[in-house]
Design a protein around this motif. Structure first.
Motif, short mmCIF file in Angstrom:
data_model
loop_
_atom_site.label_atom_id
_atom_site.label_comp_id
_atom_site.label_asym_id
_atom_site.label_seq_id
_atom_site.Cartn_x
_atom_site.Cartn_y
_atom_site.Cartn_z
N LYS A 183 45.64 34.09 40.27
CA LYS A 183 46.12 35.27 39.53
C LYS A 183 46.08 36.62 40.46
N VAL A 184 47.33 37.23 40.40
CA VAL A 184 47.12 38.47 41.11
C VAL A 184 46.16 39.48 40.43
N LYS A 185 46.18 39.71 39.12
CA LYS A 185 45.37 40.35 38.41
C LYS A 185 43.94 40.16 38.58
N GLU A 186 43.54 38.67 38.80
CA GLU A 186 42.21 38.29 38.95
C GLU A 186 41.56 38.82 40.35
N ARG A 187 42.55 38.40 41.25
CA ARG A 187 42.02 39.15 42.68
C ARG A 187 42.02 40.64 42.52
N ARG A 188 42.90 41.18 41.84
CA ARG A 188 42.65 42.74 42.08
C ARG A 188 41.30 43.04 41.10
N LEU A 189 41.31 42.35 39.95
CA LEU A 189 39.69 42.84 39.37
C LEU A 189 38.60 42.60 40.13
N GLU B 46 38.42 45.33 42.60
CA GLU B 46 38.05 46.85 41.90
C GLU B 46 36.41 46.64 41.58
N ALA C 145 45.59 42.66 47.14
CA ALA C 145 44.43 42.73 46.03
C ALA C 145 43.56 43.99 46.46
#
Length: 266
Positions: free
Chosen positions: A180-186, A189, A229
């Motif tokens: 998931k995009v949000k997982e890679r971004r997390l 970060e 990401a």
């Protein structure tokens, strides 16, 4: 019903009819499972497994002696060795090995680059193996290595577990598991938080598994995925190919290594 001629087409005549029927059933079951794989992939995205389930899956991969993953037992990585040889990973760096598995690459970095390495993995079984391997090393190397269990997607702030003073994050085969995009971004970060100013992230992902794929197109797609990401967090310095093949493999297992540098937050 299955006719004798139909069974003989698949199996020699010296096998009994019962054995041939059982083997044919096994083939059919395997074919059904193969056909279901795309559906399972879609369902896993709609209904993602719990983190406990994910942890159990990885624990099983480190204990199952009948199904050995291709990366099991890999003691070095060409891209990682190049990074140390060229100085991209400087000698005596403080390194976070994200998804360290059995700790083999962490040990390699301690041996070759005298790096101080902390390896983390979601699998407690993997960390047990890493601790066991560490205990067999010379005391001068043991003091350079620590290992611990960490779920990088946990809601707990990463700074509560790790100090923000690493020079390098090494990630071999961990990031590409986050769909998931949000997982890679997390994850990006969190890696930004644990690195000192100017720190580096070496990110190695699997690639080119389909021999028919356009390598240049796949490379560009992966660059865009990683840059999305890491936007505002890291800049991409360069990339090259990596060989992810483990000792149990006879065929190629290609990958791509991306070299990222931490950028200040605006």
């Amino acid at each position: 019903s299955l006719g004798q001629n139909h069974l003989s087409f698949f199996y020699p005549e010296n096998l009994s009819k019962g054995i041939r029927i059982r083997k044919l059933k096994q083939i059919r079951i395997q074919n059904v499972l193969t056909c279901m794989q795309p559906l399972r992939s879609i369902l896993s995205k709609i209904f993602p497994p719990s983190r406990t389930t994910v942890q159990a899956k990885w624990d099983e991969s480190f204990t199952n002696r009948k199904r050995i993953p291709p990366w099991r037992g890999r003691k070095s990585l060409d891209a990682c060795d190049r990074a140390m040889k060229t100085g991209w990973i400087p000698s005596q760096s403080r390194v976070l090995d994200l998804g360290c598995g059995e700790g083999m690459l962490a040990i390699r970095m301690a041996e070759v680059g005298q790096c101080i390495v902390h390896g983390v993995d979601i699998s407690g079984k993997a960390i047990e193996i890493a601790h066991e391997s560490r205990s067999k090393l010379h005391p001068s190397l043991q003091k350079l290595l620590t290992f611990g269990v960490l779920d990088v997607l946990s809601s707990e702030p990463i700074e509560a577990t790790l100090h923000a003073d690493f020079d390098v994050v090494l990630d071999v085969g961990c990031f590409h598991n986050f769909k998931k995009v949000k997982e890679r971004r997390l994850v990006a970060e969190k890696m930004h938080k644990v690195l000192r100013p100017g720190g580096k992230w070496m990110l190695v992902v699997k690639a080119f598994r389909d021999n028919k794929s356009d390598r240049s197109a796949e490379t560009q797609w992966r660059i865009e995925m990683i840059e999305a990401a890491c936007a505002g967090l890291f800049s991409l310095s360069h990339f090259d190919e990596a060989d992810l093949k483990g000792p149990h493999m006879t065929s190629e297992m290609p990958g791509l290594a991306f070299y990222l540098q931490k950028t200040p937050l605006l």
